[in-house]
Design an enzyme around this catalytic site. Structure first.
Site, PDB file in Angstrom:
ATOM      1  N   ASP A  32      16.621 -45.513   5.113  1.00  0.00           N
ATOM      2  CA  ASP A  32      15.455 -45.412   4.232  1.00  0.00           C
ATOM      3  C   ASP A  32      14.279 -44.874   5.039  1.00  0.00           C
ATOM      4  OD1 ASP A  32      13.057 -46.030   2.716  1.00  0.00           O
ATOM      5  OD2 ASP A  32      14.277 -47.368   1.499  1.00  0.00           O
ATOM      6  N   ASN A  65      17.538 -39.280  -0.103  1.00  0.00           N
ATOM      7  CA  ASN A  65      18.489 -39.819   0.866  1.00  0.00           C
ATOM      8  C   ASN A  65      19.518 -38.759   1.225  1.00  0.00           C
ATOM      9  OD1 ASN A  65      21.220 -41.558   1.448  1.00  0.00           O
ATOM     10  ND2 ASN A  65      19.363 -42.543   2.210  1.00  0.00           N
ATOM     11  N   ASN A 113      23.941 -41.435 -13.959  1.00  0.00           N
ATOM     12  CA  ASN A 113      23.846 -40.756 -12.662  1.00  0.00           C
ATOM     13  C   ASN A 113      24.307 -41.755 -11.603  1.00  0.00           C
ATOM     14  OD1 ASN A 113      23.097 -39.516 -10.263  1.00  0.00           O
ATOM     15  ND2 ASN A 113      21.100 -38.828 -11.027  1.00  0.00           N
ATOM     16  N   GLU A 172      16.195 -35.000 -13.335  1.00  0.00           N
ATOM     17  CA  GLU A 172      17.580 -34.593 -13.551  1.00  0.00           C
ATOM     18  C   GLU A 172      18.119 -35.163 -14.854  1.00  0.00           C
ATOM     19  OE1 GLU A 172      19.938 -34.340  -9.502  1.00  0.00           O
ATOM     20  OE2 GLU A 172      18.640 -36.095  -9.490  1.00  0.00           O
ATOM     21  N   GLY A 216      12.872 -37.943  -3.902  1.00  0.00           N
ATOM     22  CA  GLY A 216      12.127 -39.103  -3.426  1.00  0.00           C
ATOM     23  C   GLY A 216      11.211 -38.838  -2.256  1.00  0.00           C
ATOM     24  N   ILE A 217      11.711 -38.192  -1.196  1.00  0.00           N
ATOM     25  CA  ILE A 217      10.880 -37.894  -0.030  1.00  0.00           C
ATOM     26  C   ILE A 217       9.964 -36.712  -0.310  1.00  0.00           C
ATOM     27  CG2 ILE A 217      10.941 -37.122   2.367  1.00  0.00           C
ATOM     28  CD1 ILE A 217      13.632 -38.643   2.634  1.00  0.00           C
ATOM     29  N   ARG A 223      24.104 -38.992   6.431  1.00  0.00           N
ATOM     30  CA  ARG A 223      24.972 -37.849   6.719  1.00  0.00           C
ATOM     31  C   ARG A 223      24.433 -37.051   7.901  1.00  0.00           C
ATOM     32  NH1 ARG A 223      24.365 -36.281   0.828  1.00  0.00           N
ATOM     33  NH2 ARG A 223      25.772 -37.627  -0.315  1.00  0.00           N
ATOM     34  N   ARG A 281      26.223 -37.138 -14.616  1.00  0.00           N
ATOM     35  CA  ARG A 281      25.960 -36.253 -13.497  1.00  0.00           C
ATOM     36  C   ARG A 281      27.158 -36.291 -12.551  1.00  0.00           C
ATOM     37  NH1 ARG A 281      23.253 -37.536  -7.822  1.00  0.00           N
ATOM     38  NH2 ARG A 281      23.185 -35.427  -6.980  1.00  0.00           N
ATOM     39  N   HIS A 315      23.086 -30.724  -5.836  1.00  0.00           N
ATOM     40  CA  HIS A 315      21.715 -30.928  -6.348  1.00  0.00           C
ATOM     41  C   HIS A 315      21.272 -29.787  -7.274  1.00  0.00           C
ATOM     42  CE1 HIS A 315      21.018 -33.313  -2.396  1.00  0.00           C
ATOM     43  NE2 HIS A 315      21.305 -34.164  -3.365  1.00  0.00           N
TER      44      HIS A 315
END
Length: 404
Positions: free
Chosen positions: A284, A212, A7, A388, A332-333, A242, A92, A181
């Site tokens: 981050d 992220n 990945n 994933e 992650g978040i 982004r 991926r 995703h």
């Protein structure tokens, strides 16, 4: 079957060596900050997964993968002693365009089509393709499979994926919404169905992949009917670096005023905007939340904007769905930030998404799929740990097995 899952990101590399017969991970690897002086790679092996950390300063993403292969062969704790013990490689790939609606074996024809998709995900597809080429040179006889983030979204209806532009641009250049995703959204939807104890085909879900990069998908009866990322992963939510969706006229306005090129503007939007651009602190989220606690007003604005755009997108998909049974938080978040989940759902309680603040506390619960809404919340709120890599391994194994 032993599958090495690769990945590759713009500045990161996640890998697992997975035994698909027992759905068991034998090795985990994470390289972060690739391209920077403080880049590092952590590797751990089953059963204890004690991490060993290596500096990968000065290495590219494919070079980090090569370093991992060397360690896999040389480390006495490794589950393999030679690369020939890897049966297949699952890659991926963020964007497959209209060329790929499902996982594909990477032969010469497929590899040529992958080149045509690089502009659709300029941060992710090029390093992923470079890793494929490196592995083909080192392990030419090992089958490689590409698993696409866009594949899950091929069920979107035209009203969701066609842009309000002259149709000639779709017909000539295939400019349309592709999303991303998809592997994560598919996995999160199924895990939420398991949590709710109901078949996925009977549910209306809004899945939120918040890392992220970030995207939200409306999943109706197990199928993606709309998603926030678009022609490229730049559209949609505000993300780490982004911009997400903005007035397109801003681009030409800035380019004229600043005298910058198309490539320079593209870099601003993809690498210098979002949380990083507004906060001036970091991409981050952990660093930005720390800055908020220290009284940084720009960091607070960045968080407010981030949360607000997520709330608006969830609300929009609630309106688009025939029914909504649950909202699912992952990545992650989404998985790890109780503070941001609380901020998001504080503004959505009037829609029937009512958070239980005690259940939302991640202490002692990291990595556990769970429901964090109150018992009588009309719409449930779920937290799912995305995997994933396991999904990619299974799709790779299924496709390679068909060749045998």
């Amino acid at each position: 079957m032993r599958v090495l899952v690769v990945n590759a990101g713009s500045s990161s590399l996640k890998c697992q060596l997975i035994e698909t017969d027992g759905k068991v991970s034998l090795m985990k690897c994470l390289a972060e900050k690739v391209g920077k002086d403080d880049a590092y790679m952590s590797i751990s092996f089953a059963p204890d997964f004690q991490k060993s950390t290596y500096s990968v300063s000065g290495l590219s993403v494919p070079e980090c993968l090569k370093r991992l292969l060397d360690i896999l062969v040389d480390d006495p704790e490794s589950p393999i002693s030679g690369l020939g013990q890897i049966d297949a490689i699952g890659n991926r790939i963020v964007a497959g365009g209209e060329y790929f609606s499902k996982a594909a074996l990477i032969d010469e024809a497929a590899r040529e089509k992958l080149d045509l998709c690089e502009d659709l995900a300029p941060l992710h597809n090029p390093p992923a393709d470079a890793c494929i080429d490196m592995m083909r040179s080192i392990m030419p006889d090992t089958p490689q499979v590409a698993v696409f983030d866009t594949a899950f979204h091929t069920t979107m209806p035209p009203k969701a994926y066609v842009y309000p532009l002259p149709m000639e641009y779709y017909e000539k250049y295939k400019i349309r919404r592709y999303g991303a995703h998809g592997t994560s959204h598919r996995y999160a939807a199924q895990q939420a169905a398991n949590l709710l104890g109901r078949p996925l085909r009977d549910l209306g879900l809004i899945t939120c992949h918040l890392g992220n990069g970030g995207s939200i998908t409306a999943v109706n009866h197990g199928k993606s009917i709309d998603t926030s990322m678009g022609f490229t992963p730049l559209e949609g939510l505000m993300m780490g670096t982004r911009s997400g969706s903005i007035d397109p006229a801003i681009l030409t306005y800035i380019m004229r005023r600043e005298g910058i090129s198309f490539d320079e503007m593209d870099s601003v939007l993809n690498r210098e905007s979002g949380i990083l651009g507004v906060s001036g602190v970091s991409a981050d989220m952990r660093d930005v939340l720390d800055a908020v606690k220290a009284g940084n007003e720009q960091a607070e604005l960045a968080i407010d904007m981030y949360v607000y755009r997520i709330q608006k997108t969830i609300g929009g998909y609630y309106a688009a769905m025939t029914r909504t049974d649950a909202v699912v938080m992952t990545a992650g978040i989404g998985e790890n930030s109780a503070e941001l989940r609380e901020r998001i759902f504080d503004g959505l309680a009037h829609m029937g998404m009512i958070l239980d603040k005690k259940r939302n506390d991640v202490t002692g619960e990291i990595g556990v799929n769970r429901i964090i809404s109150i018992d009588d919340s009309p719409i449930k709120i779920c937290v799912v740990t995305t995997d994933e890599e396991m999904r990619i391994a299974r799709e790779t194994s299924d496709l390679v097995s068909q060749m045998m």
